[in-house]
Write a protein that holds these residues in place. Sequence first.
Motif, PDB file in Angstrom:
ATOM      1  N   GLU A 267      16.539  32.464  36.197  1.00 23.63           N
ATOM      2  CA  GLU A 267      17.337  31.537  36.589  1.00 23.63           C
ATOM      3  C   GLU A 267      18.892  32.511  36.864  1.00 23.63           C
ATOM      4  OE1 GLU A 267      18.161  28.031  34.359  1.00 23.63           O
ATOM      5  OE2 GLU A 267      15.945  27.691  34.381  1.00 23.63           O
ATOM      6  N   SER A 268      18.772  33.873  37.668  1.00 27.84           N
ATOM      7  CA  SER A 268      19.635  34.658  37.719  1.00 27.84           C
ATOM      8  C   SER A 268      19.956  34.935  39.316  1.00 27.84           C
ATOM      9  CB  SER A 268      19.502  35.891  37.074  1.00 27.84           C
ATOM     10  OG  SER A 268      18.398  36.516  37.399  1.00 27.84           O
TER      11      SER A 268
ATOM     12  N   TYR B 158      18.607  39.528  45.954  1.00 27.49           N
ATOM     13  CA  TYR B 158      17.551  38.580  46.082  1.00 27.49           C
ATOM     14  C   TYR B 158      17.579  38.365  47.805  1.00 27.49           C
ATOM     15  CZ  TYR B 158      14.673  34.285  45.786  1.00 27.49           C
ATOM     16  OH  TYR B 158      13.806  33.454  45.719  1.00 27.49           O
TER      17      TYR B 158
ATOM     18  N   TYR C 158      14.184  37.192  38.867  1.00 23.56           N
ATOM     19  CA  TYR C 158      15.643  36.421  39.073  1.00 23.56           C
ATOM     20  C   TYR C 158      15.049  34.835  39.057  1.00 23.56           C
ATOM     21  CZ  TYR C 158      17.733  41.092  40.532  1.00 23.56           C
ATOM     22  OH  TYR C 158      17.870  42.007  40.609  1.00 23.56           O
TER      23      TYR C 158
ATOM     24  N   SER D 205      21.689  33.392  41.743  1.00 26.64           N
ATOM     25  CA  SER D 205      22.992  33.589  42.130  1.00 26.64           C
ATOM     26  C   SER D 205      23.731  34.885  41.660  1.00 26.64           C
ATOM     27  CB  SER D 205      23.577  32.195  41.716  1.00 26.64           C
ATOM     28  OG  SER D 205      23.636  31.809  40.370  1.00 26.64           O
ATOM     29  N   GLU D 206      23.408  35.181  40.558  1.00 24.58           N
ATOM     30  CA  GLU D 206      24.170  36.370  40.239  1.00 24.58           C
ATOM     31  C   GLU D 206      23.603  37.785  40.784  1.00 24.58           C
ATOM     32  OE1 GLU D 206      22.592  34.505  37.882  1.00 24.58           O
ATOM     33  OE2 GLU D 206      24.057  33.655  36.683  1.00 24.58           O
ATOM     34  N   ASN D 207      22.456  37.582  41.536  1.00 24.66           N
ATOM     35  CA  ASN D 207      21.939  38.628  42.077  1.00 24.66           C
ATOM     36  C   ASN D 207      21.523  38.218  43.536  1.00 24.66           C
ATOM     37  OD1 ASN D 207      21.387  40.537  40.010  1.00 24.66           O
ATOM     38  ND2 ASN D 207      20.471  38.604  39.006  1.00 24.66           N
ATOM     39  N   ARG D 208      22.504  37.653  44.220  1.00 24.22           N
ATOM     40  CA  ARG D 208      22.255  36.746  45.211  1.00 24.22           C
ATOM     41  C   ARG D 208      21.942  37.906  46.489  1.00 24.22           C
ATOM     42  NH1 ARG D 208      20.296  32.557  47.086  1.00 24.22           N
ATOM     43  NH2 ARG D 208      21.641  31.642  45.353  1.00 24.22           N
ATOM     44  N   LYS D 209      22.967  38.988  46.684  1.00 23.96           N
ATOM     45  CA  LYS D 209      22.594  39.748  47.572  1.00 23.96           C
ATOM     46  C   LYS D 209      21.186  40.738  47.463  1.00 23.96           C
ATOM     47  CE  LYS D 209      24.622  43.818  49.798  1.00 23.96           C
ATOM     48  NZ  LYS D 209      25.444  45.065  49.744  1.00 23.96           N
TER      49      LYS D 209
END
Length: 127
Positions: free
Chosen positions: A49-50, A58, A45, A52-56
């Motif tokens: 640079e993803s 992560y 991630y 924020s899109e995969n916050r939960k």
Amino acid sequence: MSNNKFDEDFCGYWRGVKKTPEEIEILSKAVGDAYRSCRTRMKYYERMESVSENRKIYEEDLALVTIVDLSLENCSRVSQLIIRKEFLEVSDKKWFLEFFSKSTFYRNRKKAMKEFNIDLTDTVCMD
């Protein structure tokens, strides 16, 4: 103690039951597998640079990695080395020969797994 009924049941059980060396090894391997998977996913991630899109996902991965790292910090230096090389990293099967004789390694490995699992349970099941 956690607000989650499952966590309370797990913590009560895990703290109250004497574990066999085989059970401790199974848990150590499972924690190591989860740790490596979480770290790999987090790095992916970050590279893509993803985050924020995969916050939960992560944040859940980060929580597990943090718990394991904190538990490891509470272990002796020898236990830290053994747990890291045996369970948390991908290492050569004979890595320990550089540091220990076989008998000393297996004796220390058993102690390290027990120490790590006690610290991990205490960290997860904080009162």
